[in-house]
Design an enzyme around this catalytic site. Structure first.
Site: not given
Ligand code: SAH
Length: 279
Positions: A31, A54, A76, A109, A112, A191
Protein backbone atom coordinates in the site's frame (compact mmCIF):
# COMPACT_ATOMS: atom_id res chain seq x y z
CA UNK A 1 30.52 -20.06 -32.44
CA UNK A 2 29.14 -16.57 -31.95
CA UNK A 3 27.46 -16.12 -28.59
CA UNK A 4 24.39 -13.93 -28.31
CA UNK A 5 26.16 -11.38 -26.11
CA UNK A 6 28.69 -10.70 -28.90
CA UNK A 7 25.93 -9.48 -31.21
CA UNK A 8 24.88 -5.84 -31.61
CA UNK A 9 21.70 -4.95 -29.66
CA UNK A 10 19.16 -5.36 -32.48
CA UNK A 11 20.39 -8.82 -33.48
CA UNK A 12 20.71 -9.65 -29.81
CA UNK A 13 16.97 -9.21 -29.36
CA UNK A 14 16.21 -11.29 -32.42
CA UNK A 15 18.43 -14.10 -31.27
CA UNK A 16 16.54 -14.23 -28.02
CA UNK A 17 13.22 -14.14 -29.83
CA UNK A 18 14.22 -17.27 -31.69
CA UNK A 19 14.85 -19.00 -28.40
CA UNK A 20 13.21 -18.55 -25.04
CA UNK A 21 11.17 -15.45 -24.16
CA UNK A 22 11.89 -13.35 -21.10
CA UNK A 23 9.84 -13.94 -17.97
CA UNK A 24 7.42 -11.60 -16.26
CA UNK A 25 7.34 -11.28 -12.48
CA UNK A 26 4.12 -9.71 -11.25
CA UNK A 27 5.00 -8.00 -7.97
CA UNK A 28 2.56 -6.65 -5.41
CA UNK A 29 4.12 -3.40 -4.19
CA UNK A 30 1.93 -3.09 -1.08
CA UNK A 31 0.00 0.00 0.00
CA UNK A 32 2.89 2.47 0.08
CA UNK A 33 5.22 2.07 3.06
CA UNK A 34 8.26 0.29 1.53
CA UNK A 35 8.79 -1.72 4.71
CA UNK A 36 5.58 -3.56 3.89
CA UNK A 37 7.11 -5.19 0.81
CA UNK A 38 7.72 -8.92 1.04
CA UNK A 39 11.30 -10.18 1.00
CA UNK A 40 10.52 -11.92 -2.30
CA UNK A 41 9.37 -8.61 -3.77
CA UNK A 42 12.52 -6.80 -2.63
CA UNK A 43 14.70 -9.51 -4.11
CA UNK A 44 12.84 -9.38 -7.44
CA UNK A 45 13.19 -5.58 -7.54
CA UNK A 46 16.89 -5.68 -6.73
CA UNK A 47 17.49 -8.10 -9.60
CA UNK A 48 15.31 -6.31 -12.16
CA UNK A 49 16.68 -4.75 -15.34
CA UNK A 50 13.29 -3.48 -16.48
CA UNK A 51 10.16 -2.54 -14.54
CA UNK A 52 6.67 -1.52 -15.67
CA UNK A 53 4.86 0.23 -12.84
CA UNK A 54 1.45 1.67 -12.02
CA UNK A 55 0.23 4.97 -10.67
CA UNK A 56 -0.14 3.69 -7.08
CA UNK A 57 3.39 2.33 -6.70
CA UNK A 58 5.16 4.58 -4.22
CA UNK A 59 8.50 6.17 -5.15
CA UNK A 60 10.14 4.53 -2.12
CA UNK A 61 9.33 1.15 -3.59
CA UNK A 62 10.90 2.11 -6.93
CA UNK A 63 14.07 2.96 -5.01
CA UNK A 64 14.72 -0.76 -4.61
CA UNK A 65 15.36 -1.06 -8.36
CA UNK A 66 19.03 -0.93 -9.37
CA UNK A 67 20.07 2.55 -10.53
CA UNK A 68 20.52 1.34 -14.09
CA UNK A 69 17.18 -0.46 -14.37
CA UNK A 70 14.83 0.83 -17.05
CA UNK A 71 11.48 2.07 -15.70
CA UNK A 72 8.31 2.38 -17.76
CA UNK A 73 5.29 4.14 -16.26
CA UNK A 74 2.06 2.53 -17.46
CA UNK A 75 -0.19 3.76 -14.67
CA UNK A 76 -3.60 5.22 -14.85
CA UNK A 77 -5.81 7.31 -12.63
CA UNK A 78 -9.58 6.89 -12.61
CA UNK A 79 -10.20 9.30 -15.46
CA UNK A 80 -6.74 9.61 -17.04
CA UNK A 81 -5.57 6.49 -18.76
CA UNK A 82 -1.95 6.62 -19.80
CA UNK A 83 -1.93 3.18 -21.45
CA UNK A 84 -5.06 1.10 -22.01
CA UNK A 85 -5.02 -2.27 -20.30
CA UNK A 86 -4.69 -4.26 -23.57
CA UNK A 87 -1.68 -2.14 -24.57
CA UNK A 88 0.06 -2.91 -21.28
CA UNK A 89 -0.37 -6.63 -21.87
CA UNK A 90 0.77 -6.24 -25.49
CA UNK A 91 3.86 -4.28 -24.42
CA UNK A 92 4.82 -6.93 -21.86
CA UNK A 93 4.41 -9.69 -24.43
CA UNK A 94 6.48 -7.78 -26.99
CA UNK A 95 9.29 -7.15 -24.50
CA UNK A 96 9.27 -10.74 -23.28
CA UNK A 97 9.34 -12.06 -26.86
CA UNK A 98 12.38 -9.88 -27.47
CA UNK A 99 14.04 -11.82 -24.66
CA UNK A 100 13.63 -9.22 -21.93
CA UNK A 101 12.64 -10.32 -18.45
CA UNK A 102 10.73 -7.72 -16.52
CA UNK A 103 9.06 -6.90 -13.26
CA UNK A 104 5.44 -5.78 -13.43
CA UNK A 105 4.83 -3.69 -10.29
CA UNK A 106 1.32 -3.05 -9.04
CA UNK A 107 0.09 -1.22 -5.96
CA UNK A 108 -1.17 -3.44 -3.13
CA UNK A 109 -1.70 -6.98 -4.38
CA UNK A 110 -1.84 -7.59 -8.12
CA UNK A 111 -4.82 -9.93 -7.83
CA UNK A 112 -6.99 -7.61 -5.71
CA UNK A 113 -8.61 -5.01 -7.96
CA UNK A 114 -5.27 -4.80 -9.70
CA UNK A 115 -6.10 -6.45 -13.03
CA UNK A 116 -3.25 -8.87 -12.43
CA UNK A 117 -5.59 -11.66 -13.45
CA UNK A 118 -6.19 -10.13 -16.87
CA UNK A 119 -2.50 -9.53 -17.49
CA UNK A 120 -1.52 -13.03 -16.44
CA UNK A 121 -4.21 -14.46 -18.72
CA UNK A 122 -2.76 -12.58 -21.68
CA UNK A 123 0.77 -13.73 -20.81
CA UNK A 124 -0.32 -17.35 -20.47
CA UNK A 125 -2.12 -17.24 -23.82
CA UNK A 126 1.02 -15.82 -25.43
CA UNK A 127 3.19 -18.55 -23.87
CA UNK A 128 5.20 -16.09 -21.75
CA UNK A 129 6.42 -17.57 -18.45
CA UNK A 130 5.37 -15.59 -15.40
CA UNK A 131 5.39 -15.76 -11.63
CA UNK A 132 3.37 -13.85 -9.06
CA UNK A 133 4.62 -12.29 -5.82
CA UNK A 134 1.79 -11.19 -3.52
CA UNK A 135 1.64 -7.82 -1.83
CA UNK A 136 -0.27 -6.48 1.15
CA UNK A 137 -3.54 -5.15 -0.14
CA UNK A 138 -4.58 -1.62 0.86
CA UNK A 139 -7.23 -2.95 3.28
CA UNK A 140 -4.59 -4.81 5.27
CA UNK A 141 -2.20 -1.86 5.40
CA UNK A 142 -5.00 0.53 6.35
CA UNK A 143 -6.37 -1.75 9.05
CA UNK A 144 -2.99 -2.13 10.72
CA UNK A 145 -2.00 1.51 10.57
CA UNK A 146 -5.34 2.88 11.77
CA UNK A 147 -6.03 0.10 14.29
CA UNK A 148 -9.31 -1.19 12.81
CA UNK A 149 -9.52 -4.96 13.54
CA UNK A 150 -11.28 -6.01 10.33
CA UNK A 151 -12.66 -9.32 11.58
CA UNK A 152 -12.85 -8.77 15.37
CA UNK A 153 -15.02 -11.75 16.27
CA UNK A 154 -17.34 -9.77 18.54
CA UNK A 155 -18.39 -7.70 15.52
CA UNK A 156 -17.83 -9.44 12.21
CA UNK A 157 -17.77 -12.97 10.85
CA UNK A 158 -17.04 -11.98 7.26
CA UNK A 159 -14.91 -9.48 5.39
CA UNK A 160 -16.03 -8.24 1.98
CA UNK A 161 -13.61 -6.46 -0.33
CA UNK A 162 -15.61 -4.74 -3.05
CA UNK A 163 -15.12 -2.10 -5.69
CA UNK A 164 -17.22 1.06 -5.66
CA UNK A 165 -16.16 2.09 -9.14
CA UNK A 166 -18.23 2.22 -12.31
CA UNK A 167 -16.83 0.37 -15.27
CA UNK A 168 -17.97 2.91 -17.85
CA UNK A 169 -18.84 6.58 -17.58
CA UNK A 170 -22.32 7.35 -16.32
CA UNK A 171 -23.20 3.71 -15.77
CA UNK A 172 -25.10 2.68 -12.66
CA UNK A 173 -23.00 1.21 -9.88
CA UNK A 174 -23.20 -2.51 -10.46
CA UNK A 175 -23.13 -3.77 -6.88
CA UNK A 176 -24.89 -6.44 -4.87
CA UNK A 177 -26.50 -4.07 -2.36
CA UNK A 178 -28.44 -6.69 -0.32
CA UNK A 179 -25.19 -8.63 0.18
CA UNK A 180 -23.22 -5.49 1.11
CA UNK A 181 -25.88 -4.43 3.64
CA UNK A 182 -25.81 -7.70 5.60
CA UNK A 183 -25.23 -7.51 9.36
CA UNK A 184 -22.13 -8.80 11.21
CA UNK A 185 -19.69 -8.21 8.43
CA UNK A 186 -17.07 -5.65 7.49
CA UNK A 187 -17.15 -4.09 4.03
CA UNK A 188 -14.07 -2.46 2.56
CA UNK A 189 -14.69 -0.55 -0.64
CA UNK A 190 -11.87 0.20 -3.05
CA UNK A 191 -12.17 3.05 -5.56
CA UNK A 192 -15.41 4.22 -3.99
CA UNK A 193 -14.74 7.75 -2.82
CA UNK A 194 -16.06 9.40 -5.98
CA UNK A 195 -19.35 7.54 -5.60
CA UNK A 196 -19.69 7.86 -1.85
CA UNK A 197 -23.11 9.58 -1.75
CA UNK A 198 -24.71 6.90 -3.91
CA UNK A 199 -22.99 4.08 -2.01
CA UNK A 200 -24.26 5.38 1.35
CA UNK A 201 -27.75 6.01 0.00
CA UNK A 202 -28.02 2.47 -1.34
CA UNK A 203 -26.65 0.82 1.81
CA UNK A 204 -29.14 2.75 3.96
CA UNK A 205 -31.98 1.90 1.56
CA UNK A 206 -31.01 -1.78 1.79
CA UNK A 207 -31.25 -1.84 5.57
CA UNK A 208 -27.95 -0.75 7.13
CA UNK A 209 -28.46 1.52 10.14
CA UNK A 210 -27.61 5.20 9.70
CA UNK A 211 -25.43 4.78 12.83
CA UNK A 212 -23.27 1.99 11.41
CA UNK A 213 -19.66 2.95 12.23
CA UNK A 214 -17.63 3.81 9.13
CA UNK A 215 -14.22 5.16 8.19
CA UNK A 216 -12.49 6.83 5.27
CA UNK A 217 -8.78 6.12 5.06
CA UNK A 218 -6.72 8.14 2.62
CA UNK A 219 -3.10 7.31 1.68
CA UNK A 220 -2.93 4.43 4.14
CA UNK A 221 0.58 3.63 5.45
CA UNK A 222 2.00 6.76 3.80
CA UNK A 223 3.32 9.80 5.71
CA UNK A 224 0.22 11.76 4.65
CA UNK A 225 -2.24 9.08 5.86
CA UNK A 226 -5.58 10.38 7.16
CA UNK A 227 -8.43 8.50 8.79
CA UNK A 228 -11.86 10.04 9.34
CA UNK A 229 -14.56 8.09 11.18
CA UNK A 230 -18.28 8.70 11.67
CA UNK A 231 -21.71 7.15 11.25
CA UNK A 232 -22.53 5.83 7.78
CA UNK A 233 -25.21 8.46 7.11
CA UNK A 234 -22.70 11.27 7.64
CA UNK A 235 -19.87 9.81 5.58
CA UNK A 236 -20.45 11.85 2.37
CA UNK A 237 -20.52 15.06 4.39
CA UNK A 238 -17.35 14.08 6.29
CA UNK A 239 -15.59 13.27 3.02
CA UNK A 240 -16.54 16.70 1.69
CA UNK A 241 -15.50 18.55 4.84
CA UNK A 242 -12.13 16.81 5.00
CA UNK A 243 -11.67 16.77 1.22
CA UNK A 244 -10.87 13.08 1.09
CA UNK A 245 -9.25 12.17 -2.24
CA UNK A 246 -8.11 8.93 -3.85
CA UNK A 247 -6.38 6.70 -3.03
CA UNK A 248 -8.80 6.09 -0.19
CA UNK A 249 -10.76 3.19 1.25
CA UNK A 250 -14.23 3.15 2.76
CA UNK A 251 -14.59 0.79 5.71
CA UNK A 252 -18.09 0.02 6.98
CA UNK A 253 -19.01 -2.07 9.99
CA UNK A 254 -19.02 -2.27 13.78
CA UNK A 255 -15.29 -3.06 13.78
CA UNK A 256 -14.66 0.64 13.14
CA UNK A 257 -15.99 1.37 16.64
CA UNK A 258 -13.60 -1.26 18.02
CA UNK A 259 -10.71 0.76 16.65
CA UNK A 260 -7.73 1.12 18.99
CA UNK A 261 -5.14 3.47 17.60
CA UNK A 262 -1.63 2.01 17.53
CA UNK A 263 0.93 3.82 19.70
CA UNK A 264 3.00 4.78 16.71
CA UNK A 265 1.31 5.43 13.40
CA UNK A 266 2.70 3.12 10.74
CA UNK A 267 2.66 6.14 8.47
CA UNK A 268 6.10 7.20 9.67
CA UNK A 269 8.18 6.07 6.71
CA UNK A 270 11.52 4.86 7.97
CA UNK A 271 14.18 6.39 5.71
CA UNK A 272 16.49 3.46 6.46
CA UNK A 273 13.91 1.18 4.87
CA UNK A 274 14.76 2.69 1.53
CA UNK A 275 18.32 1.47 1.60
CA UNK A 276 18.26 -2.03 0.29
CA UNK A 277 18.53 -4.71 2.98
CA UNK A 278 20.98 -7.58 2.41
CA UNK A 279 18.97 -10.59 1.31
N1 SAH B 1 -4.31 -3.72 -6.01
C1 SAH B 1 -4.55 -2.67 -5.05
C2 SAH B 1 -5.86 -1.96 -5.31
C3 SAH B 1 -5.89 -1.19 -6.61
S1 SAH B 1 -7.41 -0.38 -6.88
C4 SAH B 1 -4.51 -3.27 -3.65
O1 SAH B 1 -4.47 -4.49 -3.49
O2 SAH B 1 -4.49 -2.50 -2.68
C5 SAH B 1 -7.05 1.26 -6.36
C6 SAH B 1 -7.75 1.56 -5.06
O3 SAH B 1 -7.08 0.92 -3.98
C7 SAH B 1 -7.75 3.03 -4.69
O4 SAH B 1 -8.75 3.73 -5.36
C8 SAH B 1 -8.02 2.93 -3.20
O5 SAH B 1 -9.37 2.67 -2.94
C9 SAH B 1 -7.22 1.68 -2.82
N2 SAH B 1 -5.87 2.02 -2.31
C10 SAH B 1 -4.70 1.64 -2.83
N3 SAH B 1 -3.67 2.09 -2.08
C11 SAH B 1 -4.22 2.77 -1.06
C12 SAH B 1 -3.69 3.47 0.06
N4 SAH B 1 -2.38 3.57 0.29
N5 SAH B 1 -4.58 4.04 0.92
C13 SAH B 1 -5.91 3.95 0.73
N6 SAH B 1 -6.46 3.31 -0.33
C14 SAH B 1 -5.63 2.72 -1.20
Amino acid sequence: MMRSRDLPPSEHAETHADHSPGAVTLVGAGPGDPELLTLKAVRALQQAKLALYDHLVSPWVLDFLPAGAERIYVGKQASRHSLPQEDIARLMIQLARAGRSLVRLKGGDGYIFGRGGEEVQALAEAGIPFRVIPGLTAAQGAAASTGIPLTHRDHACALVLATGHRRGNGEQLDMDWPMLARPRQTVVLYMGVGNLPEICRQLLAHGLSAHTPAALIENATMPEERCVTGPLAQLPELARQHQIRPPALIVIGDVVAARRQPAQPAAAINPDACSAPKL
